[in-house]
Design an enzyme around this catalytic site. Structure first.
Site, short mmCIF file in Angstrom:
data_model
loop_
_atom_site.label_atom_id
_atom_site.label_comp_id
_atom_site.label_asym_id
_atom_site.label_seq_id
_atom_site.Cartn_x
_atom_site.Cartn_y
_atom_site.Cartn_z
N GLY A 239 0.76 -1.43 -0.01
CA GLY A 239 0.17 -0.03 -0.10
C GLY A 239 0.73 1.26 -0.07
N GLU A 274 3.86 -6.79 1.58
CA GLU A 274 3.47 -7.11 0.42
C GLU A 274 3.34 -5.97 -0.69
OE1 GLU A 274 -0.77 -8.48 1.10
OE2 GLU A 274 -0.18 -10.38 2.03
N PRO A 275 4.54 -5.32 -0.69
CA PRO A 275 4.40 -4.09 -1.66
C PRO A 275 4.22 -4.49 -3.02
CG PRO A 275 6.71 -4.57 -0.93
CD PRO A 275 5.81 -5.59 -0.32
N ARG A 312 -5.33 3.54 -16.20
CA ARG A 312 -5.35 4.00 -14.77
C ARG A 312 -6.04 5.57 -14.93
NH1 ARG A 312 -1.63 5.37 -12.07
NH2 ARG A 312 -2.48 4.94 -10.03
N TYR A 316 -9.18 5.51 -12.63
CA TYR A 316 -8.80 6.25 -11.30
C TYR A 316 -8.44 7.77 -11.27
CZ TYR A 316 -7.57 1.21 -10.19
OH TYR A 316 -7.55 0.01 -10.02
N CYS A 342 -12.86 4.98 -29.21
CA CYS A 342 -14.02 5.42 -29.55
C CYS A 342 -14.80 5.54 -27.96
CB CYS A 342 -14.86 4.74 -30.29
SG CYS A 342 -14.06 4.75 -32.09
N GLU A 343 -14.28 6.54 -27.35
CA GLU A 343 -14.94 6.87 -26.13
C GLU A 343 -14.14 8.01 -25.46
OE1 GLU A 343 -15.15 4.42 -22.37
OE2 GLU A 343 -15.11 2.85 -23.88
N TYR A 371 0.33 -1.63 -12.30
CA TYR A 371 -1.26 -1.53 -12.56
C TYR A 371 -1.15 -0.89 -14.08
CZ TYR A 371 -1.30 -2.47 -7.63
OH TYR A 371 -1.15 -3.27 -6.47
C1 PLP Z 1 -2.94 -4.92 -4.05
C2 PLP Z 1 -2.54 -5.68 -2.99
C3 PLP Z 1 -1.43 -5.31 -2.43
C4 PLP Z 1 -0.47 -4.40 -3.08
O1 PLP Z 1 -0.49 -2.96 -2.94
P1 PLP Z 1 0.26 -1.95 -3.53
O2 PLP Z 1 -0.38 -0.63 -3.17
O3 PLP Z 1 0.78 -2.14 -4.79
O4 PLP Z 1 1.40 -1.95 -2.73
C5 PLP Z 1 -0.79 -6.13 -1.34
N1 PLP Z 1 -1.64 -7.08 -0.70
C6 PLP Z 1 -2.89 -7.31 -1.20
C7 PLP Z 1 -3.54 -8.26 -0.30
C8 PLP Z 1 -3.48 -6.48 -2.14
O5 PLP Z 1 -4.57 -6.92 -2.42
#
Ligand code: PLP
Length: 420
Positions: A239, A274-275, A312, A316, A342-343, A371
Site C-alpha cells: 500500500g 506485500e509491496p 489508470r 482512477y 472511440c470513447e 497496474y
Molecule cells: C493490491 C494488494 C497489495 C499491493 O498493494 P500496493 O499498493 O501495490 O503495494 C498487497 N496485498 C494485497 C492483499 C493486495 O490486494
C-alpha cells in the site's frame, strides 16, 4: 529514484535509448528497468534490517515473469490473488514457501491448488472460506499454513476504488471476528494457524492509517497470546504510495520501517510485507508515438497508446508524467493527450503543459510499471501491448505483442453460421 533519464538529449532506460527500443519492438510498449526494480526491493528490504522480513511482491501490480524472476533472484516472495498469479510466481522461480495467497473470492479449485503447492500462507478472508479450506485440506491430507485477514476499519488509499480497510469494504473480518476465527482455526487439526494479515489500501501517502492498522494487529496478537494461543506471524500488506505528481514525496521506506519498529518494539513476531506499486511503479514506462495532432484552440495529441494499454487515468483519474523521448528546451504549451479509442474516457490528460509535439514523436508515460500492463486489454480489437525488460545496455522483449490475427485464432463461427 529510477533509471529513466536524459542522456545526450535522449530519454534512456538505464543505458538504452527508449527510441532504440521503439524502433526494435514498435509502439506502444512497456519498458521496465532491472536496476530500478532491484533498487526498490533492496531499499525496502534493508529498511527493516536486521529484522528478517519476508517481502512478497504483489504480483497483481506487475505479473510479467521476467519482472517476477528479477525480484525472486533478489530473494523476494510473491503475494498472489489468483491461481494464475501463483502459476506465474512459480514459473518465475519464486519458491512456494515464499508465496502468499490472498483474495476474497478464491474458488475451491484455487484453494486446492494452493494447498497442493504448499504455499507459505493462505490469507483467509471469511468464516465460509475457512470452512471450505479445512474441508479441502482434510480431503487432500495436507495441513496448509493460514492467516486470518483482518479488516481493521481504517480507511486509506489514493482513491476510493483502491481503499480496502474500511469496515464496509469486502475484505477481511472484523478484529473481534478475527480473534474468534483464529482460535477456531487453531483447534482445527487440518489447518496450521500461523498469523493474522492486513492490507488497507493502495497509494497510501500518509503513515498514520497504516500505523493505526498495525497497532490493531499488535493488540490482536497480544490478546491471542494472552489467551495462550500461539501466533508467530503478522502479514502487514502493501500500500505504500509512490510520487506520480510533482508534489511532496510519500513516506520513504525508511520512515515506513521506522514506524513499523515503533509499533512492534519489544514484540517478538515474524513480519511480512506485500509491496506492489512501491517496487514496480517507477520501474516502468509506457512508450507511445504521436499519430496525429488535432488543431484546436488547445491542440489534441492523439497517441498510438490508448486506455486499453494504460487504464489508470480512465478509471482512477490517475496522473502520469509525460516526457518526450527527445529532450528540448522549447517553451511548453498546453495539450490534451488522448488515445484512438472511440470513447471520451480514452483521454490520458487535459490541459497538460508539454514541449511542442509533432506527428511521429515518441513520448513516455512515467511511473507506469505498476497496474499498467497487467490491466491492459485488447479493447477495440487492438493488439495486446508488449513488455520489454532492460538491464544495463541490454534489452529483451519479455512479452511479445499479441497481434489481432493471433487473437482471432481463439474464435470461430458456430455451425449454423458456417452452413450459410
Ligand atoms: C493490491 C494488494 C497489495 C499491493 O498493494 P500496493 O499498493 O501495490 O503495494 C498487497 N496485498 C494485497 C492483499 C493486495 O490486494
Amino acid at each position: 529514484m529510477n533509471h529513466f533519464e536524459y542522456r545526450g538529449g535522449a530519454l534512456c532506460c538505464e543505458d538504452v535509448k527508449l527510441a532504440d527500443i521503439a524502433d526494435a519492438v514498435g509502439t506502444p510498449a512497456y519498458v521496465y528497468s532491472t536496476a530500478t526494480l532491484e533498487r526498490h526491493y533492496d531499499v525496502f528490504r534493508s529498511a527493516f534490517a536486521p529484522r528478517d522480513v519476508l517481502v512478497a511482491f504483489a504480483v497483481k501490480a506487475n505479473a510479467n515473469i521476467a519482472v517476477l524472476a528479477t525480484l525472486a533472484r533478489k530473494g523476494a516472495g510473491a503475494d498472489t490473488v489468483s491461481q494464475g498469479e501463483i502459476e506465474r510466481a512459480l514459473k518465475a522461480g519464486v519458491p512456494p514457501d515464499k508465496i502468499i495467497f490472498s483474495g476474497v473470492g478464491k474458488t475451491e479449485a484455487e484453494l486446492a491448488f494452493a494447498v497442493q503447492t504448499g504455499v507459505h500462507q493462505i490469507n483467509v478472508e471469511s468464516i465460509a472460506e475457512l470452512e471450505t479450506l479445512a474441508r479441502i485440506a482434510w480431503a487432500l491430507k495436507k495441513k496448509p499454513a493460514i492467516a486470518i485477514r483482518v479488516n481493521p476499519d481504517v480507511g486509506a488509499g489514493g482513491h476510493e476504488k483502491i481503499s480496502t480497510g474500511k469496515g464496509d469494504a469486502k475484505f477481511g473480518v472484523s478484529p473481534e471476528q478475527a480473534l474468534a476465527l483464529y482460535a477456531r482455526a487453531t483447534d482445527d487439526k487440518n489447518l496450521d494457524s500461523k498469523g493474522l494479515a492486513v492490507h488497507i489500501g493502495s497509494q497510501i501517502r500518509d503513515l498514520s492509517p497504516l500505523e493505526a492498522a498495525f497497532r490493531v494487529m499488535r493488540s490482536l496478537a497480544e490478546k491471542l497470546r494472552g489467551e495462550g494461543i500461539a501466533i508467530e506471524r503478522l502479514d502487514l500488506g502493501g500500500g505504500l504510495g509512490v510520487p506520480y505528481f510533482n508534489e511532496p514525496d510519500p513516506p520513504a521506506p525508511a520512515e515506513y520501517a521506522a514506524m513499523v519498529e515503533r509499533v512492534f518494539a519489544g514484540f517478538d513476531i515474524k513480519l511480512s510485507f506485500e509491496p506492489g506499486r512501491m517496487i514496480a511503479a517507477n520501474a516502468g514506462v509506457l512508450i507511445a508515438r504521436v499519430v496525429r495532432l488535432q488543431d484546436r484552440p488547445r491542440p489534441i495529441v492523439v497517441l498510438d497508446a490508448a486506455m486499453n494499454d494504460l487504464i489508470r487515468p480512465a478509471i482512477y483519474d490517475a496522473y502520469h508524467g509525460i516526457k518526450p523521448a527527445r529532450e528540448t528546451n522549447a517553451p511548453k504549451q498546453a495539450y490534451d493527450v488522448v488515445g484512438p479509442i472511440c470513447e471520451t474516457g480514452d483521454t490520458f490528460t487535459r490541459n497538460r503543459m508539454l514541449p511542442p509535439l509533432e506527428e511521429g514523436d515518441l513520448v513516455a508515460f512515467m511511473t507506469a510499471g505498476a497496474y499498467g500492463a497487467v490491466m491492459a486489454s485488447t479493447y477495440n480489437a487492438r493488439a495486446l501491448v508488449p513488455e520489454v525488460l532492460v538491464r544495463g545496455d541490454r534489452f529483451e522483449l519479455v512479452r511479445r505483442r499479441w497481434e489481432v490475427a493471433e487473437q482471432l485464432t481463439l474464435e470461430k463461427l458456430p455451425p449454423w453460421l458456417e452452413e450459410a
